[in-house]
Design a protein around this motif. Structure first.
Motif, short mmCIF file in Angstrom:
data_model
loop_
_atom_site.label_atom_id
_atom_site.label_comp_id
_atom_site.label_asym_id
_atom_site.label_seq_id
_atom_site.Cartn_x
_atom_site.Cartn_y
_atom_site.Cartn_z
N MET A 61 0.85 -1.20 0.00
CA MET A 61 0.00 0.00 0.00
C MET A 61 0.88 1.24 0.00
SD MET A 61 -3.01 -1.22 2.56
CE MET A 61 -4.30 -2.28 1.91
N ARG A 62 1.43 1.54 -1.16
CA ARG A 62 2.41 2.61 -1.30
C ARG A 62 1.88 4.00 -0.97
NH1 ARG A 62 7.49 0.95 -1.31
NH2 ARG A 62 7.85 -0.86 -2.61
N ASP A 63 0.56 4.18 -1.13
CA ASP A 63 -0.03 5.51 -0.90
C ASP A 63 -0.44 5.71 0.56
OD1 ASP A 63 -1.79 3.44 -1.36
OD2 ASP A 63 -3.31 4.69 -2.32
N VAL A 64 -0.15 4.72 1.41
CA VAL A 64 -0.47 4.82 2.83
C VAL A 64 0.83 4.98 3.60
CG1 VAL A 64 -1.46 3.56 4.81
CG2 VAL A 64 -2.54 3.38 2.55
N GLN A 65 0.85 5.91 4.55
CA GLN A 65 2.06 6.13 5.37
C GLN A 65 1.98 5.24 6.62
OE1 GLN A 65 4.96 8.65 5.47
NE2 GLN A 65 5.41 6.99 6.89
N PHE A 66 2.87 4.28 6.73
CA PHE A 66 2.95 3.45 7.94
C PHE A 66 3.98 4.08 8.88
CE2 PHE A 66 0.71 0.59 5.32
CZ PHE A 66 0.25 -0.48 6.09
N VAL A 67 3.62 4.14 10.16
CA VAL A 67 4.52 4.70 11.17
C VAL A 67 4.39 3.86 12.44
CG1 VAL A 67 5.08 6.75 12.58
CG2 VAL A 67 4.05 7.05 10.31
N GLY A 68 5.54 3.50 13.02
CA GLY A 68 5.53 2.83 14.30
C GLY A 68 5.69 3.86 15.41
N VAL A 69 5.18 3.53 16.60
CA VAL A 69 5.45 4.35 17.78
C VAL A 69 5.97 3.38 18.85
CG1 VAL A 69 4.55 5.87 19.59
CG2 VAL A 69 3.64 6.03 17.26
N LEU A 70 7.21 3.59 19.23
CA LEU A 70 7.84 2.73 20.23
C LEU A 70 7.40 3.17 21.62
CD1 LEU A 70 10.03 0.49 20.54
CD2 LEU A 70 11.65 2.35 20.97
N THR A 71 7.06 2.20 22.47
CA THR A 71 6.68 2.56 23.83
C THR A 71 7.27 1.57 24.83
OG1 THR A 71 4.82 3.16 25.26
CG2 THR A 71 4.45 1.30 23.80
N ARG A 72 7.63 2.08 25.99
CA ARG A 72 8.14 1.26 27.10
C ARG A 72 9.22 0.29 26.66
NH1 ARG A 72 2.80 -1.01 29.64
NH2 ARG A 72 1.59 0.11 28.10
N ASP A 73 10.20 0.79 25.94
CA ASP A 73 11.24 -0.06 25.39
C ASP A 73 12.53 0.73 25.33
OD1 ASP A 73 12.40 -2.30 24.26
OD2 ASP A 73 11.12 -2.33 22.48
N ASN A 74 13.65 0.06 25.01
CA ASN A 74 14.89 0.80 24.82
C ASN A 74 15.30 0.75 23.36
OD1 ASN A 74 17.10 -1.26 24.33
ND2 ASN A 74 16.14 -2.08 26.18
N LEU A 75 16.09 1.73 22.94
CA LEU A 75 16.41 1.91 21.52
C LEU A 75 17.24 0.76 20.96
CD1 LEU A 75 17.06 5.76 21.37
CD2 LEU A 75 14.92 4.49 21.11
N VAL A 76 18.12 0.18 21.77
CA VAL A 76 18.96 -0.92 21.28
C VAL A 76 18.09 -2.13 20.91
CG1 VAL A 76 20.79 -2.55 21.92
CG2 VAL A 76 20.99 -0.14 22.56
N SER A 77 17.20 -2.51 21.81
CA SER A 77 16.29 -3.64 21.54
C SER A 77 15.37 -3.33 20.36
CB SER A 77 15.41 -3.93 22.76
OG SER A 77 16.19 -4.18 23.88
N ALA A 78 14.90 -2.09 20.31
CA ALA A 78 13.99 -1.69 19.24
C ALA A 78 14.68 -1.75 17.88
CB ALA A 78 13.46 -0.29 19.50
N ARG A 79 15.94 -1.28 17.83
CA ARG A 79 16.68 -1.32 16.55
C ARG A 79 16.92 -2.74 16.09
NH1 ARG A 79 19.81 3.25 18.84
NH2 ARG A 79 18.85 5.10 17.91
N SER A 80 17.20 -3.65 17.03
CA SER A 80 17.43 -5.03 16.59
C SER A 80 16.12 -5.68 16.13
CB SER A 80 18.17 -5.83 17.67
OG SER A 80 17.29 -6.26 18.65
N PHE A 81 15.00 -5.29 16.71
CA PHE A 81 13.68 -5.76 16.27
C PHE A 81 13.42 -5.31 14.82
CE2 PHE A 81 9.13 -5.19 15.63
CZ PHE A 81 8.50 -6.19 16.36
N VAL A 82 13.67 -4.03 14.55
CA VAL A 82 13.45 -3.46 13.21
C VAL A 82 14.33 -4.17 12.18
CG1 VAL A 82 13.95 -1.38 11.84
CG2 VAL A 82 12.56 -1.22 13.91
#
Length: 143
Positions: A61-82
């Motif tokens: 769905m190229r015409d739709v903007q997908f955005v995540g919002v990280l909550t209650r997490d740390n950036l290192v774990s979040a980056r490895s998830f991504v």
């Protein structure tokens, strides 16, 4: 997950979806686009389960903007998830935006669909399915 569709006359205005991303960039609001906002954390197992579905839909769905919002997490774990799930859409790291949704995004995961006028048009509480989220986006896009 449980899907809630909000009829056009009853939709609350969404806060502006913008800010610093996990990649260190600044995400600006894209007016006039449908947005899918997914609230997640790397430790949340339904978030892991739904990640491939969200990524696949964001590609289709190229015409739709997908955005995540990280909550209650740390950036290192979040980056490895991504990186593990190959998520190509941006994730905001400041979850103070969630308070401005006035309770619409109080569980993890929650996925919100914002209509072209910037209003909250629908919500999926819990893990999304491919069919459920595509149907919600298509319904809002067809208005």
């Amino acid at each position: 997950g449980v899907t809630t569709f909000i009829s056009p006359g009853s939709r609350p205005q969404a806060p502006q979806i913008q800010g610093r991303t996990l990649a260190g960039n600044n995400l600006a609001e894209v007016p006039g686009k449908i947005q899918v906002v997914n609230v997640w954390a790397s430790w949340c197992s339904p978030c892991r389960a739904e990640a491939p579905t969200l990524q696949e839909l964001s590609k289709r769905m190229r015409d739709v903007q997908f955005v995540g919002v990280l909550t209650r997490d740390n950036l290192v774990s979040a980056r490895s998830f991504v990186s593990r799930f190959g998520i190509s859409y941006p994730t905001l790291t400041d979850d103070s935006i969630l308070a401005r949704f006035r309770g619409a995004a109080n569980a993890i995961p929650t996925t919100l669909v914002i209509d072209k006028k910037g209003r909250v048009a629908g919500r999926i509480s819990g893990e999304v399915t491919f069919a459920g989220l595509s149907e919600l986006i298509t319904k809002v896009a067809g208005e």
